[in-house]
Structures are given as structure tokens and as C-alpha cells.
Scaffold this active site. Structure first.
Site, PDB file in Angstrom:
ATOM      1  N   THR A  54       0.888  -1.391  -0.021  1.00  0.00           N
ATOM      2  CA  THR A  54      -0.177  -0.160   0.130  1.00  0.00           C
ATOM      3  C   THR A  54       0.913   1.182   0.074  1.00  0.00           C
ATOM      4  O   THR A  54       2.018   1.177   0.726  1.00  0.00           O
ATOM      5  CB  THR A  54      -0.867   0.010   1.316  1.00  0.00           C
ATOM      6  N   CYS A  82      -2.083   4.751  -5.334  1.00  0.00           N
ATOM      7  CA  CYS A  82      -3.147   4.026  -4.226  1.00  0.00           C
ATOM      8  C   CYS A  82      -3.112   2.435  -4.899  1.00  0.00           C
ATOM      9  O   CYS A  82      -3.269   2.561  -6.079  1.00  0.00           O
ATOM     10  CB  CYS A  82      -4.186   4.317  -3.957  1.00  0.00           C
TER      11      CYS A  82
END
Length: 239
Positions: free
Chosen positions: A83, A197
Site C-alpha cells: 500500500t 493507491c
């Protein structure tokens, strides 16, 4: 082949993309039935999100550092935080282990500079777009002048990520909204767009985008495979 250690579950939707990308890349390079050696610590994303919302980044760093240590004890030869947002705590995670942390910011920045880009537009969570850890890193290490969407567009991107993509929901109207945000980024002077993202790749591809796309998930996964196969490549070159 070295073992790739993944700190995943943030969200599991994008961790599944990592697993697919890594194994596809290994198969493409080695052929046949070869697949990647992977160890994973899959966290409960609801716990991580609660820490993010409470601005408890130190505690989040402790949580991820513990996961990294478990990966190292389990035989991993490197660690990836799957992430972008949680690279805000990359330093304590890296310090917790003796194996390398493959930093998504470094790999993305390298891909951008190799392609001659200067002013990327960042689409990411609000934390990644608004905290300095991402923009400052790319500026310091690669001289990149990062752009982010305006406040309204940042809120939209954040909402699409958490309320839709992290839940496995991909809406055509949200894809179109993201494409419009990219168009506005181009008008503001961006020369490319970072999918900053790891879930945004579930929605956006280069089709219909106004700017060249750099998918941080795919870039990060390729870097993991580079590391995993480095030893075997070196051995082959000495035969």
C-alpha cells in the site's frame, strides 16, 4: 529464487493484484509452471484504517514492523508494504528487520525518471496526497515536482478508494470522474499520472486517460520479482 515477503490486507483487493502481478511476471520471465516464492502477513484492514483515522501513525508503524519481523522469521528475503499510504511508516518498518524493504516510492520515482517525466499528478488516498511523506520523497530523491488534485477532487478520489475499490466495487461513473480529474491535472501542467493507491488500478487503465499512466502496484511488483530473481540471474551469468 528468493522469497518475497508481503505485508498485505490493506486492502486485500489490492494484495490479490500483487499476488497475480508477481506470479505473472515470474512466469513471463522463467516460463513453464514456475511461480513465485511468497510469504505473506495479511493484516486486518479495519484495524489499520482505525489507526489512520485517529492519526496514530506511530502505532501503525509498530503494527507493520511486527508483521515485517514475522516475515523475516518466516524466511522472507525482502519486505514489501502493499500500500502506498502505509509507506508513511516505511522507516520504522525498515529499521525493524535485517532484510531490505522495497519502497514503492523509490521504485515509482525511478520509473518516472527513467521515462523522462518531471511533473506527475498523484491520485491516492487523502493521507498520501496531503502528508508530505510522498511528495517530499519524490522531490528529494528524484527531483520530481508532484501535483495533487484540488480539495474537492482529493475528497472524491479518497471516497472512491475507501468506499468503493477497497470493497471490491468498481463503478463506471467513478472511473469517469477519475478520468476527468486526470484531465484537470493535465490542464494544470502534469506530464503523467501516478496511480498512487494500490487499488486505483482496479478502476483506471491507460485507455481514455489524458496522461501517461504509472501504476505503482505493477511497478512495485516488478521490483519484487527483480529482487527475487537477482541471485539466479547472477548465477546464470557466471556459468
Amino acid at each position: 529464487m528468493r522469497t518475497i515477503g508481503l505485508i498485505g490486507g490493506m486492502s486485500w483487493e489490492s494484495t490479490a493484484v500483487y499476488y497475480r502481478h508477481i506470479n505473472e511476471e515470474v512466469r513471463n520471465r522463467l516460463g513453464g509452471l514456475v511461480s513465485a516464492r511468497i510469504a505473506m502477513q495479511s493484516l486486518d484492514f479495519s484495524e489499520v484504517v482505525a489507526l489512520q483515522k485517529a492519526d496514530r501513525w506511530h502505532d501503525a508503524g509498530v503494527l507493520l514492523a511486527d508483521a515485517a519481523r514475522r516475515l523475516e522469521l518466516g524466511g522472507a528475503d525482502c519486505v514489501l508494504i502493499c500500500t502506498n499510504t502505509m509507506h508513511l511508516v516505511a522507516e520504522p518498518v525498515s529499521a525493524a528487520v535485517n532484510i531490505p524493504l522495497i519502497d514503492i516510492r523509490a521504485e515509482t520515482g525511478r520509473a518516472l525518471t527513467d521515462a523522462g517525466m518531471k511533473r506527475p499528478l498523484l491520485l491516492a488516498t487523502r493521507y498520501t496526497m496531503e502528508h508530505g511523506f510522498y511528495a517530499d520523497y519524490l522531490k528529494t530523491h528524484f527531483g520530481l515536482d508532484l501535483l495533487v488534485p484540488n480539495e474537492i477532487d482529493r475528497a472524491k478520489v479518497h471516497s472512491v478508494i475507501f468506499d468503493e475499490l477497497c470493497c471490491g466495487v468498481v463503478k463506471p461513473e467513478s472511473r469517469q470522474a477519475l478520468e476527468k480529474i486526470v484531465e484537470r491535472g493535465k490542464e494544470a501542467g502534469a506530464d503523467c499520472v501516478i496511480l498512487g493507491c494500490t487499488e486505483i488500478c482496479l478502476s483506471l487503465t491507460e485507455d481514455n486517460l489524458a496522461l501517461p499512466l504509472f501504476d505503482s502496484t505493477a511497478i512495485h511488483a516488478r521490483a519484487a520479482v527483480d529482487h527475487a530473481l537477482e541471485r539466479s540471474a547472477a548465477a546464470a551469468s557466471h556459468r
